[in-house]
Design an enzyme around this catalytic site. Sequence first.
Site, mmCIF file in Angstrom:
data_model
loop_
_atom_site.group_PDB
_atom_site.id
_atom_site.type_symbol
_atom_site.label_atom_id
_atom_site.label_comp_id
_atom_site.label_asym_id
_atom_site.label_seq_id
_atom_site.Cartn_x
_atom_site.Cartn_y
_atom_site.Cartn_z
ATOM 1 N N GLU A 54 0.838 -1.201 0.000
ATOM 2 C CA GLU A 54 0.000 0.000 0.000
ATOM 3 C C GLU A 54 0.876 1.257 0.000
ATOM 4 O O GLU A 54 0.635 2.217 -0.734
ATOM 5 C CB GLU A 54 -0.892 0.047 1.255
ATOM 6 N N SER A 171 16.680 -43.732 -13.380
ATOM 7 C CA SER A 171 15.596 -42.747 -13.257
ATOM 8 C C SER A 171 15.754 -41.565 -14.207
ATOM 9 O O SER A 171 14.906 -40.680 -14.234
ATOM 10 C CB SER A 171 15.546 -42.225 -11.822
ATOM 11 N N LEU A 286 11.386 -41.038 2.253
ATOM 12 C CA LEU A 286 11.101 -39.795 2.980
ATOM 13 C C LEU A 286 9.711 -39.280 2.606
ATOM 14 O O LEU A 286 8.936 -38.880 3.492
ATOM 15 C CB LEU A 286 12.159 -38.714 2.703
ATOM 16 N N ASN A 287 9.389 -39.311 1.314
ATOM 17 C CA ASN A 287 8.062 -38.820 0.887
ATOM 18 C C ASN A 287 6.950 -39.547 1.639
ATOM 19 O O ASN A 287 6.017 -38.925 2.154
ATOM 20 C CB ASN A 287 7.864 -39.030 -0.618
HETATM 21 C C1 AOF Z 1 4.350 -6.964 4.423
HETATM 22 N N1 AOF Z 1 4.049 -6.421 3.235
HETATM 23 O O1 AOF Z 1 2.701 -5.381 1.835
HETATM 24 C C2 AOF Z 1 1.893 -5.917 3.970
HETATM 25 C C3 AOF Z 1 2.194 -6.495 5.238
HETATM 26 O O2 AOF Z 1 7.674 -6.683 9.555
HETATM 27 P P1 AOF Z 1 6.832 -5.549 9.065
HETATM 28 O O3 AOF Z 1 6.863 -4.351 9.886
HETATM 29 O O4 AOF Z 1 7.113 -5.269 7.601
HETATM 30 O O5 AOF Z 1 5.303 -6.046 9.138
HETATM 31 C C4 AOF Z 1 4.930 -7.258 8.587
HETATM 32 C C5 AOF Z 1 3.456 -7.463 8.802
HETATM 33 O O6 AOF Z 1 2.708 -6.437 8.168
HETATM 34 C C6 AOF Z 1 2.949 -8.737 8.175
HETATM 35 O O7 AOF Z 1 3.063 -9.830 9.052
HETATM 36 C C7 AOF Z 1 1.494 -8.425 7.887
HETATM 37 O O8 AOF Z 1 0.746 -8.648 9.054
HETATM 38 C C8 AOF Z 1 1.475 -6.923 7.636
HETATM 39 N N2 AOF Z 1 1.268 -6.545 6.217
HETATM 40 N N3 AOF Z 1 3.438 -7.007 5.405
HETATM 41 O O9 AOF Z 1 5.473 -7.431 4.623
HETATM 42 C C9 AOF Z 1 2.882 -5.887 2.950
HETATM 43 N N4 AOF Z 1 0.699 -5.354 3.704
HETATM 44 ZN ZN ZN Z 2 1.333 -2.280 6.073
#
Ligand code: AOF
Ligand code: ZN
Length: 353
Positions: A54, A171, A286-287
């Site tokens: 955003e 294989s 393993l699978n």
């Molecule tokens: C993201 N990218 O575009 C959005 C996120 O570690 P921070 O401060 O970058 O925050 C991460 C958190 O922010 C993430 O766990 C999620 O909840 C929120 N949104 N995070 O890395 C983004 N919109």
């Molecule tokens: Zn954010």
Amino acid sequence: MQTYEKYMHQCLELAQKGQGLVSPNPLVGCVVLDKNNNIISTGYHHKYGDNHAERDALLKLKNGEELGGTLIVNLEPCSHFGKTPPCVDLIIERGIKKVVIAMQDVNPIVAGNGVKKLKDNKIEVIENILNEQAQDLNEVFIKNMTEKKTFVALKTASTLDGKIATKTGSSKWITSESSRKKGYELRNKYDAVLTTSSTVLADNPKFECKTKILIDRRLKCDFSLDYFKTGKIYIVTAKTELPQYPNNVEFIVCSEENNKIDLKEMFEKLFKKGIMSVLVEAGGTLNGTLINGNLVDKIYQFIAPKVTADNSSKSAFDGRNITDIAECKNFKIKSVEQIEPDILVTLKAVDNG
Ligand code: AOF
Ligand code: ZN
């Protein structure tokens, strides 16, 4: 509604540009419309620590053209101070009137708080647009946040009768070059690629990827193998006496039971080391053990139009001895893709508990 789906598709596409770069954060894309519903900006989360989608989209706008406009984003905007200030504050500040989201954030510090703050500020919020696609895109983030566990994907390449090699180990190559190329590309989506000493000793693969995990319970592999020449390597072993090792190697010591590494313990230790997702590329043993332990979240099965019709050939999933077909592990087919002359079936677990 139709139009929002179109823009949300664009958000999901934009978000994917961060694939392999944003872990442990989510994949997020954003589209901004002006008050006449014309696209005026797009953005996405480029890499871990960078601006959120955003913010990336809004900061490109300098003349206030977003006033009264709409912001479309595949994850609820954040309301917390993290590496950057809250996205909701910027959205409010810029005079956006409507926010369209695909899913609520599963991060407990945000979950619902972002939407609440937007509504409290008289911004209209439309939720759940392309919700299922958005959840699929961020399946790793969702598992990490809600279960505090590493996401496990598994890749195999088999014949129509599920065989990956003959009894002599022959294989190369079951699937076509284009399928194999697609298989290599999958590696970039995950934090690490996990395999076993049996696979490395049988195929001596280079495994060109940044982080590798090798299960080598008895430490049979020798560091002169090509496998050890690139990347960061975690060796998972039950041995406590460790040999001299190269700089790119780190050991993870786990307990063993019935001559098998405790895989749950291994994944817990990997999660603590920040490995949020792994792609398993190993043999049937393993699978099968992973499937039986309900540890697999997703399967990529490349299938070649070949039939061995041979029960001594090795199966993609091995190790059980069941009598009732109801004991099968169940998966849901998410997609079937034709990669001439093969197909790629992508499946998700339905009954992991
Ligand atoms: C993201 N990218 O575009 C959005 C996120 O570690 P921070 O401060 O970058 O925050 C991460 C958190 O922010 C993430 O766990 C999620 O909840 C929120 N949104 N995070 O890395 C983004 N919109
Ligand atoms: Zn954010």
